[in-house]
Scaffold this active site. Structure first.
Site, mmCIF file in Angstrom:
data_model
loop_
_atom_site.group_PDB
_atom_site.id
_atom_site.type_symbol
_atom_site.label_atom_id
_atom_site.label_comp_id
_atom_site.label_asym_id
_atom_site.label_seq_id
_atom_site.Cartn_x
_atom_site.Cartn_y
_atom_site.Cartn_z
ATOM 1 N N ASP A 41 0.556 -1.388 -0.033
ATOM 2 C CA ASP A 41 0.123 -0.081 0.104
ATOM 3 C C ASP A 41 0.969 1.168 -0.077
ATOM 4 O OD1 ASP A 41 1.120 -0.297 2.477
ATOM 5 O OD2 ASP A 41 -1.008 -0.137 3.496
ATOM 6 N N HIS A 245 25.975 9.512 -16.808
ATOM 7 C CA HIS A 245 24.573 9.348 -15.877
ATOM 8 C C HIS A 245 24.959 8.781 -14.370
ATOM 9 C CE1 HIS A 245 22.099 9.538 -19.734
ATOM 10 N NE2 HIS A 245 22.511 10.785 -19.297
ATOM 11 N N ASP A 262 25.672 17.665 -10.855
ATOM 12 C CA ASP A 262 24.729 18.257 -11.804
ATOM 13 C C ASP A 262 23.576 18.125 -10.968
ATOM 14 O OD1 ASP A 262 22.723 18.331 -13.689
ATOM 15 O OD2 ASP A 262 23.864 17.235 -14.982
ATOM 16 N N HIS A 360 19.464 21.662 -23.799
ATOM 17 C CA HIS A 360 18.012 21.140 -23.993
ATOM 18 C C HIS A 360 16.807 22.165 -23.841
ATOM 19 C CE1 HIS A 360 18.005 19.995 -19.728
ATOM 20 N NE2 HIS A 360 19.149 19.444 -19.991
ATOM 21 N N HIS A 367 14.124 17.842 -18.931
ATOM 22 C CA HIS A 367 14.118 17.901 -20.378
ATOM 23 C C HIS A 367 12.670 18.205 -21.075
ATOM 24 C CE1 HIS A 367 17.955 15.108 -20.390
ATOM 25 N NE2 HIS A 367 18.066 16.124 -19.914
ATOM 26 N N TYR A 400 35.600 14.977 -20.648
ATOM 27 C CA TYR A 400 35.409 13.936 -20.135
ATOM 28 C C TYR A 400 36.798 13.121 -20.450
ATOM 29 C CZ TYR A 400 30.918 15.524 -19.575
ATOM 30 O OH TYR A 400 29.680 16.627 -19.476
ATOM 31 N N ARG A 417 31.860 19.518 -16.168
ATOM 32 C CA ARG A 417 30.827 19.996 -17.105
ATOM 33 C C ARG A 417 30.361 21.463 -16.420
ATOM 34 N NH1 ARG A 417 27.860 15.982 -17.490
ATOM 35 N NH2 ARG A 417 26.346 16.041 -15.904
#
Ligand code: GLY
Ligand code: MN
Ligand code: MN
Length: 451
Positions: A41, A245, A262, A360, A367, A400, A417
């Site tokens: 639940d 990522h 990030d 983006h 995004h 990188y 970055r």
């Protein structure tokens, strides 16, 4: 909800209705997201659907907006959960149709359970159905049932919609241009996120774990009233910064490491998306500074393209040129192997160290929605669209460096970055995240400040 906000949401519904009328009219169905069960639940934290929110400001689950836009009729209808004193003891306040209608400015509101009875009536004799299929399979099935019910009455002279239009496509174009309330909200999201980055810089010390810095970010987000992160924060030390990522945020941060963060919050449903990279010990090494300044210069080059009339991709091309030149200057790319800067761009040699796009759209979703290219212009190979006032983009170049033969060892494992959130204005742009320390000097000064 304030009166001003409510009027903004009503104005968006009216705008969508006018777009529907321009296509001959019809009925639009726009559901919010579904609550997802995590186990038993226990549900995942609920996040309303962004399209639904954009048109309503309503954040409860189990709700659907229906817009009727025919030649002689126009209606904005909300279906939502019924008031339920018993459930409210457990789950908290819910508006119920009556209060929701007034508060959110709808013409009518009904209990969600009544939707099965009402929809066949609303769809009868409708020209077009404005609905996005293949998004919510559960609702697709219901819509089919409603259409079947209308079709069953065809011998009685009742017409059924003959065309379905992807309503999200119409809303995408609206969402691409942010209005004044959206811009103010996005500014707040970016300011809170920038303060969180600065806090992480000030508290960082060698020996800490990545998650300790993540905790500082989350602390600042919530302390300033942001409801949640806009996406899973990346706190990546040393070599982890080269994992694009990376999200485990579990590793220890060692003296001499750069830390790439990030992270952005979601404030009143709008996202910020900011990246900063800093040395955990407060001082960039010469190799780190060399690459950092190349990435920064590439970001400035992309920022110079952030203005009305430039094409969306111009900033990426400008950043790639500066990055590639920097890769040649530092020996990351060997001139004898890859040739000139033009050659290295044409052969995509730079992608060894820069393998993602430069940004983006950003808005309700990190995004965000909206076409990047004119997909109908096949003759010109679907050119990228022009930037226009009110659009908000990120600009986020990076470098990188994974260890490899021919790559100078002093640069191995450095990942950098730099990402800002940029509003296109009538005469250029406004950097929503401008207060986040960014240059080597600003970052080192921030890190010297006691917390
Ligand atoms: N944080 C995701 C991105 O930068 O696109
Ligand atoms: Mn980001
Ligand atoms: Mn981004």
């Amino acid at each position: 909800m304030s009166q001003a906000n409510h009027l903004h949401f009503s104005a968006r519904r009216q705008h969508l209705i006018s777009l529907m009328q321009a296509q001959g009219g019809g009925v639009a169905i726009i559901p919010t997201a579904r609550e997802l069960v995590r186990n038993n639940d226990n549900t995942f934290p609920f996040r309303h659907d962004s399209y639904f929110y954009y048109l309503s400001g309503f954040t409860e689950p189990d709700a659907v907006i229906v817009l009727v836009a025919t030649a002689d009729e126009q209606a904005e209808i909300l279906f939502c959960r019924q008031k339920d004193v018993e459930r409210e003891i457990w789950d908290g306040f819910r508006y119920g149709p009556e209060a929701a209608q007034t508060e959110f400015g709808f013409d009518a509101a009904y209990a969600i359970d009544d939707i099965h009875q009402k929809m066949p009536e609303l769809l009868a004799d409708t020209h077009k159905l404005f609905y996005s299929t293949a998004v919510e399979p559960h609702l697709d099935t219901q819509v089919q049932q409603w259409l079947q019910e209308v079709r069953a009455k065809s011998r009685a002279g009742i017409g059924v919609p003959t065309t379905t239009v992807d309503v999200r496509h119409l809303i995408d174009e609206m969402r691409l241009y942010k209005d004044s309330i959206e811009i103010a909200t996005m500014q707040r999201a970016a300011s809170i996120s920038g303060a969180a980055h600065a806090r992480a810089m000030r508290t960082a010390t060698p020996g800490q774990f990545e998650y300790e810095l993540e905790a500082e970010l989350l602390h600042e987000f919530r302390r300033q009233g942001a409801q949640s992160p806009a996406y899973g924060a990346i706190v990546a030390a040393g070599a982890n910064a080269c994992v694009l990522h990376y999200q485990s945020n579990q590793a220890q941060i060692h003296d001499g490491d750069l830390v790439l963060i990030d992270a952005g919050c979601e404030f009143d449903s709008y996202a910020a998306d900011i990246t900063r990279t800093f040395p955990v010990n407060g001082k960039f090494s010469p190799a780190q500074k060399t690459l950092y300044d190349i990435v920064l210069a590439s970001q400035y080059a992309a920022l110079a393209c952030a203005k009305p009339g430039a094409r969306y991709m111009d900033g990426h091309h400008a950043a790639v040129r500066v990055l590639t030149q920097g890769m040649l200057d530092t020996g990351l790319l060997d001139k004898n192997l890859v040739g000139s800067v033009d050659d290295a761009i044409a052969s995509l040699a730079y992608r060894q160290f820069y393998m993602h796009g430069t940004g983006h759209w950003i808005g309700l979703d990190v995004h965000d929605v909206g076409l990047y290219r004119d997909i109908h212009n096949i003759a010109e190979n679907k050119p990228y669209r022009h930037l226009q006032e009110g659009m908000v983009i990120t600009i986020e170049p990076g470098i990188y460096v994974r260890p490899a033969k021919n790559v100078p060892e002093e640069f191995w494992h450095i990942g950098i970055r730099i990402e800002d959130d940029i509003l296109i204005t009538s005469d250029g742009h406004h950097n929503l995240s401008r207060d986040t320390p960014k240059t080597v000097a600003e970052i080192e000064a921030e890190m010297r400040r006691a917390t």
